[in-house]
Design a protein around this motif. Sequence first.
Motif, PDB file in Angstrom:
ATOM      1  N   ILE A 102      10.312  -3.421  -4.678  1.00  0.00           N
ATOM      2  CA  ILE A 102      10.433  -4.245  -3.476  1.00  0.00           C
ATOM      3  C   ILE A 102      10.688  -5.692  -3.872  1.00  0.00           C
ATOM      4  CG2 ILE A 102       9.125  -5.214  -1.536  1.00  0.00           C
ATOM      5  CD1 ILE A 102       7.838  -2.467  -1.163  1.00  0.00           C
ATOM      6  N   ARG A 117       9.997   0.626   0.742  1.00  0.00           N
ATOM      7  CA  ARG A 117      10.559   1.431  -0.341  1.00  0.00           C
ATOM      8  C   ARG A 117      10.176   2.881  -0.063  1.00  0.00           C
ATOM      9  NH1 ARG A 117       9.058   0.879  -6.724  1.00  0.00           N
ATOM     10  NH2 ARG A 117      10.415   2.562  -7.433  1.00  0.00           N
ATOM     11  N   GLU A 161       2.723   0.481  -4.195  1.00  0.00           N
ATOM     12  CA  GLU A 161       3.971   0.569  -4.959  1.00  0.00           C
ATOM     13  C   GLU A 161       3.750   0.910  -6.422  1.00  0.00           C
ATOM     14  OE1 GLU A 161       8.256  -1.629  -5.356  1.00  0.00           O
ATOM     15  OE2 GLU A 161       6.511  -2.915  -4.999  1.00  0.00           O
TER      16      GLU A 161
END
Length: 164
Positions: A102, A117, A161
Amino acid sequence: MSNLKIAIIGGGNLGAAIAQGIVKSKLAKAADIVITRRNLGKLDHLKKSGYKLTTDNGVAVKNATHIILCVQPKQLAGVMTEIGGQLTARQVLVSTITGISIEEIGSHLKKKMAIVRAMPNTAIAIGSSMTCLCARDASAKQLSDVTKLFDGLGMTLVIEERLM
């Protein structure tokens, strides 16, 4: 999730599967999805089903509420140059680009906007994907809307993430 206008940048196998899954799940109509590809001839079957097709990424994103990037990692910088001037803070940028964080996507933007994402798997083509999502600068509603999109293609899970 009414009034969705979706631009899919990159109408290869993944982009086409996402578009078809969204319509099959009745989350949007084919006419509300614009798909880009350099060679539009490979998308003739989608045109016959009512999807809008173009080779111009900038035109595709202009009126979109959600932009889904389905290109190869090496194409990111060029695509972002093409669409950057058209993007607004009201839109949601969704990336399925493998291995691109990201932060890296955000580095190509000149404005703050929601970035999600998404990491689907190949079962997306048959509506049985397990898609992992993570987001930055996305409201709860924006993340919920993206989750609903990918739920129409299988199942989703929102994760950090670093776990991607």
